[in-house]
Write an enzyme that holds these catalytic residues in place. Structure first.
Site, PDB file in Angstrom:
ATOM      1  CD  GLU A  78       3.581  36.392  47.590  1.00  0.00           C
ATOM      2  OE1 GLU A  78       2.372  37.157  48.579  1.00  0.00           O
ATOM      3  OE2 GLU A  78       3.996  35.337  48.039  1.00  0.00           O
ATOM      4  CD1 TRP A 131       0.189  30.389  49.436  1.00  0.00           C
ATOM      5  CD2 TRP A 131       0.156  32.004  47.832  1.00  0.00           C
ATOM      6  NE1 TRP A 131       0.920  30.131  48.260  1.00  0.00           N
ATOM      7  CE2 TRP A 131       0.792  31.241  47.282  1.00  0.00           C
ATOM      8  CE3 TRP A 131      -0.134  33.402  47.493  1.00  0.00           C
ATOM      9  CZ2 TRP A 131       1.081  31.245  46.098  1.00  0.00           C
ATOM     10  CZ3 TRP A 131       0.261  33.568  46.179  1.00  0.00           C
ATOM     11  CH2 TRP A 131       0.875  32.419  45.306  1.00  0.00           C
ATOM     12  CE1 TYR A 145       3.451  28.010  46.518  1.00  0.00           C
ATOM     13  CE2 TYR A 145       3.274  28.168  48.822  1.00  0.00           C
ATOM     14  CZ  TYR A 145       3.689  28.810  47.749  1.00  0.00           C
ATOM     15  OH  TYR A 145       4.399  29.935  47.754  1.00  0.00           O
TER      16      TYR A 145
END
Length: 206
Positions: free
Chosen positions: A42, A50, A20
């Site tokens: 988010e 995350w 990522y």
């Protein structure tokens, strides 16, 4: 043995995180579906890591019709119940309902500005407002900025939910509105080069 490659302090402790970091985070995006997905994820990430969300991202995409906001905006109570029973995502009623609400608000932005991207990229800080040298210490302490506050305030005024200044800044970092790859990260120059080749879309009435 692989040669050491400098990365941001957060992007080298998990294979999925590394991928990522190296291929997505900080590179400019103008695809409306990807932008809407990131806004939603988010929001779901609030209070969680995350990496937790990243590991569930494909499940989220399946559950929310690939984050096609035109489809998500049509969701009703039965869809909320379905999503609350889906163990592959974060089962939080408020966040699920916010995603459906925000899909309808996204359609409104699309009608007004032509694309979501045209709206979002208005909040890119000018180069003079961005540090030329980004250190780990700066990234660690920088959770929100004046621009992310203005961004979140404007979306709140437009009826969006679960999108405060800190979430707004994380979105800006991820979607390339700011480049917070640190100076010792091999992706920093790649992100700068990508931004140099990128033309932000303009609002249709701009």
């Amino acid at each position: 043995m692989n040669e050491y490659v400098g990365r941001c302090f957060w992007g080298s402790n998990d294979e999925m995180y590394i991928r990522y970091h190296d291929t997505e985070w900080g590179y400019p995006v103008d695809n409306d579906i990807r932008l809407f997905e990131k806004v939603c994820l988010e929001g779901f990430q609030s209070g969680l890591s995350w990496l937790t969300i990243l590991r569930k991202r494909e499940n989220f995409r399946t559950a929310f019709d690939g984050f096609d906001f035109h489809k998500v905006a049509q969701y009703g109570p039965d869809d909320v119940d379905r999503l609350l029973q889906d163990s592959g995502i974060v089962r939080h009623r408020g966040k699920i309902e916010a995603t459906i609400n925000n899909a309808a608000r996204a359609i409104e932005l699309e009608k007004e500005f032509g694309t979501l991207a045209a709206y979002f990229w208005q909040f890119e800080p000018s180069p003079k407002d961005r540090p030329q040298h980004v250190t780990e210490a700066e990234v660690r302490k920088l959770a929100q900025t004046d621009m992310s506050k203005a961004f979140a305030k404007d979306l709140k005024k437009r009826g969006w939910k679960f999108f405060g200044p800190t979430t707004a800044y994380a979105f800006m970092q991820a979607m390339g509105l700011v480049n917070d790859h640190t100076e010792d990260c091999f992706c920093r120059q790649k992100a700068l080069d990508a931004r140099a080749k990128f033309t932000p879309p303009k609002p249709k009435h701009g």
